[in-house]
Design an enzyme around this catalytic site. Structure first.
Site, PDB file in Angstrom:
ATOM      1  N   LYS A 277      15.000  -6.659  -1.276  1.00  0.00           N
ATOM      2  CA  LYS A 277      16.201  -5.566  -2.648  1.00  0.00           C
ATOM      3  C   LYS A 277      16.396  -6.171  -3.296  1.00  0.00           C
ATOM      4  O   LYS A 277      16.363  -7.804  -2.604  1.00  0.00           O
ATOM      5  CB  LYS A 277      16.815  -4.080  -2.141  1.00  0.00           C
ATOM      6  CG  LYS A 277      17.563  -4.577  -1.457  1.00  0.00           C
ATOM      7  CD  LYS A 277      18.839  -3.789  -1.271  1.00  0.00           C
ATOM      8  CE  LYS A 277      19.595  -3.683   0.843  1.00  0.00           C
ATOM      9  NZ  LYS A 277      20.147  -2.604   0.770  1.00  0.00           N
TER      10      LYS A 277
ATOM     11  N   HIS B 251       0.604  -1.450  -0.339  1.00  0.00           N
ATOM     12  CA  HIS B 251       0.301  -0.008  -0.253  1.00  0.00           C
ATOM     13  C   HIS B 251       1.050   1.008   0.357  1.00  0.00           C
ATOM     14  O   HIS B 251       2.046   1.066   0.783  1.00  0.00           O
ATOM     15  CB  HIS B 251      -0.943   0.013   1.028  1.00  0.00           C
ATOM     16  CG  HIS B 251      -2.153  -0.886   1.288  1.00  0.00           C
ATOM     17  ND1 HIS B 251      -3.518  -0.529   0.223  1.00  0.00           N
ATOM     18  CD2 HIS B 251      -2.025  -2.081   1.691  1.00  0.00           C
ATOM     19  CE1 HIS B 251      -4.064  -2.001   0.477  1.00  0.00           C
ATOM     20  NE2 HIS B 251      -3.031  -2.482   1.514  1.00  0.00           N
TER      21      HIS B 251
END
Length: 185
Positions: free
Chosen positions: A166, A114
């Protein structure tokens, strides 16, 4: 005294149940190569799931696609992939797993998040989606979380309990919360 069922009969019984389970999901649209070993999975939209040959999926694995009619989101596993018990694949975009990967139990893949604009309730915020990709020969330890937009390079390893937020280059070992480079493989 109650007699126990011989081991070979129990084995045949479990193989028949597995064969019926595979047939059921294939009728619902699941695409799978030969040699699939399929435990008791949860999958509402099997037409958005593709398994390569010789995959082994243990019990309790969840394959969740949010908008199956869109044609854009899918979960794809390559050949010779192992997925441990109780893993979760939550795809709003795509989750692509290469060949010869090992994914240990209780690992979660989530390709969405979100926005976090102040003053707007979280449940009213827009969602963002990015593909997750595991290249060939990747090993993910138990209880890991792999988040949106991550690519894990060929031959890399992620240590147990890590949160991968990542991308990881090819041939490296990462671990931690969040996951950090440990050493080259």
């Amino acid at each position: 005294m109650k007699k126990s069922i011989p081991l070979r009969i129990r084995f045949k019984y479990h193989k028949i149940k597995e064969s019926l389970r595979i047939s059921y999901y294939k009728k619902l649209g699941l695409k799978a190569g030969s040699g699939l070993k399929l435990g008791k999975i949860r999958c509402k939209w099997p037409n958005n799931v593709l398994f390569g040959s010789n995959c082994e999926i243990e019990d309790g694995v969840l394959f969740k696609t949010v908008a199956p009619w869109s044609g854009d989101n899918m979960i794809q596993l390559g050949n010779d992939v192992f997925v441990g018990a109780d893993c979760q694949f939550n795809a709003c975009a795509k989750i692509i797993i290469g060949n010869d990967c090992l994914i240990a139990s209780n690992t979660t893949f989530v390709d969405t998040s979100h926005d976090n604009v102040a003053g707007i309730p979280i449940n009213k915020q827009a969602c963002t989606f990015e593909t997750i990709t595991l290249e060939d020969d990747v090993w993910i330890g138990t209880r890991c979380a792999v988040l949106k937009g991550v690519t894990i390079g060929k031959g890399s390893i992620v240590g147990a309990g890590s949160i991968v937020n990542k991308s990881i280059p090819e041939g490296q070992i990462w671990a931690g919360v969040p996951a950090k480079f440990i050493r080259n493989r």
